[in-house]
Write a protein that holds these residues in place. Structure first.
Motif, PDB file in Angstrom:
ATOM      1  N   PRO A 175     -30.812  -5.459 -21.473  1.00  0.00           N
ATOM      2  CA  PRO A 175     -31.879  -5.244 -20.474  1.00  0.00           C
ATOM      3  C   PRO A 175     -32.983  -6.299 -20.502  1.00  0.00           C
ATOM      4  O   PRO A 175     -34.156  -5.993 -20.717  1.00  0.00           O
ATOM      5  CB  PRO A 175     -32.430  -3.858 -20.846  1.00  0.00           C
ATOM      6  N   GLY A 176     -32.625  -7.535 -20.294  1.00  0.00           N
ATOM      7  CA  GLY A 176     -33.603  -8.621 -20.242  1.00  0.00           C
ATOM      8  C   GLY A 176     -32.913  -9.868 -19.709  1.00  0.00           C
ATOM      9  O   GLY A 176     -31.691  -9.884 -19.504  1.00  0.00           O
ATOM     10  N   ALA A 216     -38.455  -6.732 -21.815  1.00  0.00           N
ATOM     11  CA  ALA A 216     -39.587  -5.892 -21.389  1.00  0.00           C
ATOM     12  C   ALA A 216     -39.573  -4.506 -22.028  1.00  0.00           C
ATOM     13  O   ALA A 216     -40.611  -4.009 -22.444  1.00  0.00           O
ATOM     14  CB  ALA A 216     -39.612  -5.786 -19.870  1.00  0.00           C
ATOM     15  N   ASN A 217     -38.394  -3.881 -22.115  1.00  0.00           N
ATOM     16  CA  ASN A 217     -38.344  -2.518 -22.656  1.00  0.00           C
ATOM     17  C   ASN A 217     -37.666  -2.450 -24.024  1.00  0.00           C
ATOM     18  O   ASN A 217     -37.218  -1.371 -24.448  1.00  0.00           O
ATOM     19  CB  ASN A 217     -37.633  -1.589 -21.663  1.00  0.00           C
ATOM     20  N   ASN A 225     -27.333 -10.159 -18.547  1.00  0.00           N
ATOM     21  CA  ASN A 225     -28.310  -9.169 -18.104  1.00  0.00           C
ATOM     22  C   ASN A 225     -27.597  -7.888 -17.640  1.00  0.00           C
ATOM     23  O   ASN A 225     -26.540  -7.943 -16.999  1.00  0.00           O
ATOM     24  CB  ASN A 225     -29.142  -9.774 -16.962  1.00  0.00           C
ATOM     25  N   ASP A 226     -28.185  -6.733 -17.921  1.00  0.00           N
ATOM     26  CA  ASP A 226     -27.522  -5.459 -17.608  1.00  0.00           C
ATOM     27  C   ASP A 226     -27.339  -5.212 -16.106  1.00  0.00           C
ATOM     28  O   ASP A 226     -26.276  -4.742 -15.671  1.00  0.00           O
ATOM     29  CB  ASP A 226     -28.254  -4.280 -18.277  1.00  0.00           C
ATOM     30  N   ILE A 257     -36.480  -1.265 -13.929  1.00  0.00           N
ATOM     31  CA  ILE A 257     -35.743  -1.519 -12.686  1.00  0.00           C
ATOM     32  C   ILE A 257     -35.073  -2.871 -12.855  1.00  0.00           C
ATOM     33  O   ILE A 257     -35.743  -3.877 -13.149  1.00  0.00           O
ATOM     34  CB  ILE A 257     -36.663  -1.546 -11.442  1.00  0.00           C
ATOM     35  N   GLU A 311     -34.770 -10.399 -11.937  1.00  0.00           N
ATOM     36  CA  GLU A 311     -35.979  -9.710 -12.439  1.00  0.00           C
ATOM     37  C   GLU A 311     -36.907  -9.178 -11.339  1.00  0.00           C
ATOM     38  O   GLU A 311     -38.142  -9.236 -11.474  1.00  0.00           O
ATOM     39  CB  GLU A 311     -36.764 -10.650 -13.369  1.00  0.00           C
ATOM     40  N   HIS A 366     -39.986  -6.581 -11.602  1.00  0.00           N
ATOM     41  CA  HIS A 366     -41.336  -6.937 -12.039  1.00  0.00           C
ATOM     42  C   HIS A 366     -42.193  -7.520 -10.915  1.00  0.00           C
ATOM     43  O   HIS A 366     -43.218  -8.142 -11.190  1.00  0.00           O
ATOM     44  CB  HIS A 366     -41.264  -7.921 -13.221  1.00  0.00           C
ATOM     45  N   GLU A 412     -41.714  -1.695 -11.821  1.00  0.00           N
ATOM     46  CA  GLU A 412     -40.997  -0.700 -12.632  1.00  0.00           C
ATOM     47  C   GLU A 412     -41.953   0.278 -13.324  1.00  0.00           C
ATOM     48  O   GLU A 412     -41.525   1.315 -13.787  1.00  0.00           O
ATOM     49  CB  GLU A 412     -40.016  -1.344 -13.621  1.00  0.00           C
TER      50      GLU A 412
HETATM   51  C1  BGC Z   1     -35.817  -6.029 -17.432  1.00  0.00           C
HETATM   52  C2  BGC Z   1     -34.554  -6.463 -16.733  1.00  0.00           C
HETATM   53  C3  BGC Z   1     -33.526  -5.341 -16.769  1.00  0.00           C
HETATM   54  C4  BGC Z   1     -34.122  -4.062 -16.225  1.00  0.00           C
HETATM   55  C5  BGC Z   1     -33.157  -2.896 -16.309  1.00  0.00           C
HETATM   56  C6  BGC Z   1     -36.304  -4.739 -16.836  1.00  0.00           C
HETATM   57  O1  BGC Z   1     -37.448  -4.310 -17.512  1.00  0.00           O
HETATM   58  O2  BGC Z   1     -36.824  -7.010 -17.335  1.00  0.00           O
HETATM   59  O3  BGC Z   1     -34.034  -7.617 -17.317  1.00  0.00           O
HETATM   60  O4  BGC Z   1     -32.408  -5.709 -16.013  1.00  0.00           O
HETATM   61  O5  BGC Z   1     -35.304  -3.723 -16.924  1.00  0.00           O
HETATM   62  O6  BGC Z   1     -32.800  -2.623 -17.602  1.00  0.00           O
END
Ligand code: BGC
Length: 245
Positions: free
Chosen positions: A65-66, A77-78, A100-101, A131, A146, A149, A158
């Motif tokens: 997730p990034g 981010a998370n 990236n997911d 998101i 991304e 954001h 998000e």
């Molecule tokens: C991240 C993204 C990721 C999304 C869903 C966002 O906070 O920056 O890279 O795809 O969350 O997990």
């Protein structure tokens, strides 16, 4: 080809073996909770646990997730900030392909799901802890977009419209749908997509909020592979079945 697909999320890490030609799981998926803090070593142990559960030693795709560029994590981010700069193949083993997911989910949806055979600009958005976004032009991915954001009402989008915000603020589906609609409206105005696909954890519950979302003549449809898209797309990337620019 059979490949292990892993999807690292803010609350759970999910994995399954995938038939990358048919785009289906070949065994029932396993979910383990995301360790807290979600530092690389602890997450790598959880990923190893999943690989061991499937007795897996072959190629593996990992959705993260990034931002991931050339296998190197750029943002988290998370997750824990110590992820930034981590080389996926070093952490998960040489056979691991990390991406990236949302890009992983999008690749699976464009090949087997709601975006199949769709030309033009298609936007896949995943709603979960954050998101995520995956942008396609004539089926080709523009990676690491991304769009979760962008700023809405002075806030990271998000932080207003993710599924986690719905849960934390105990918003009704209708109230949350208004936030989602505002967000999707902004994305439509910026990109003029011919289709928007909604995936992520919330894709199992689309009936609860999609009826309240109206984007005029821009179709908004649920991900056909639901929340399995990330696992399937990660496996496809590791199998070399899709082009990840
Ligand atoms: C991240 C993204 C990721 C999304 C869903 C966002 O906070 O920056 O890279 O795809 O969350 O997990």
């Amino acid at each position: 080809m059979e490949v292990l697909g892993i999807d690292i999320g803010g609350s759970g890490i999910k994995g399954a073996t995938v038939d990358t030609v048919a785009g289906v799981l070949t065994r029932e998926r396993l979910r383990v909770p995301t360790p807290r803090p979600a530092v690389p070593g602890a997450v790598a142990r959880a990923v190893r646990e999943i690989a061991e559960h499937f007795s897996w030693t072959g190629p593996m795709g990992v959705a993260f997730p990034g931002v991931v560029r050339d296998g190197i994590v750029g943002t988290a981010a998370n997750m824990d900030p110590s992820w930034i700069g981590v080389r996926g193949a070093e952490l998960f083993g040489g056979q691991a392909v990390v991406l990236n997911d949302a890009d992983a989910a999008g690749l699976a949806e464009m090949t087997f799901g709601a975006g199949r055979d769709r030309r033009g600009v298609v936007l896949v958005l995943t709603f979960g802890t954050g998101i995520g976004s995956a942008l396609f032009v004539d089926g080709v991915l523009v990676p690491n977009t991304e769009f979760g954001h962008i700023e809405i009402r002075g806030k990271d989008a998000e932080r207003r419209a993710s599924d986690r915000v719905r849960e934390e603020k105990d918003l009704s589906w209708k109230k949350w749908a208004r936030r989602v609609e505002e967000y999707l409206g902004r994305m439509r105005d910026l990109l003029s997509p011919s289709l928007i696909v909604i995936g992520g954890g919330v894709s199992k519950k689309v009936d609860r909020f999609l009826p309240y979302v109206d984007l005029g003549d821009t179709p908004v449809v649920p991900a056909a592979l639901r929340n399995e898209a990330g696992i399937i797309g990660a496996a496809m990337a590791a199998a070399g079945a899709v082009r990840v620019p």
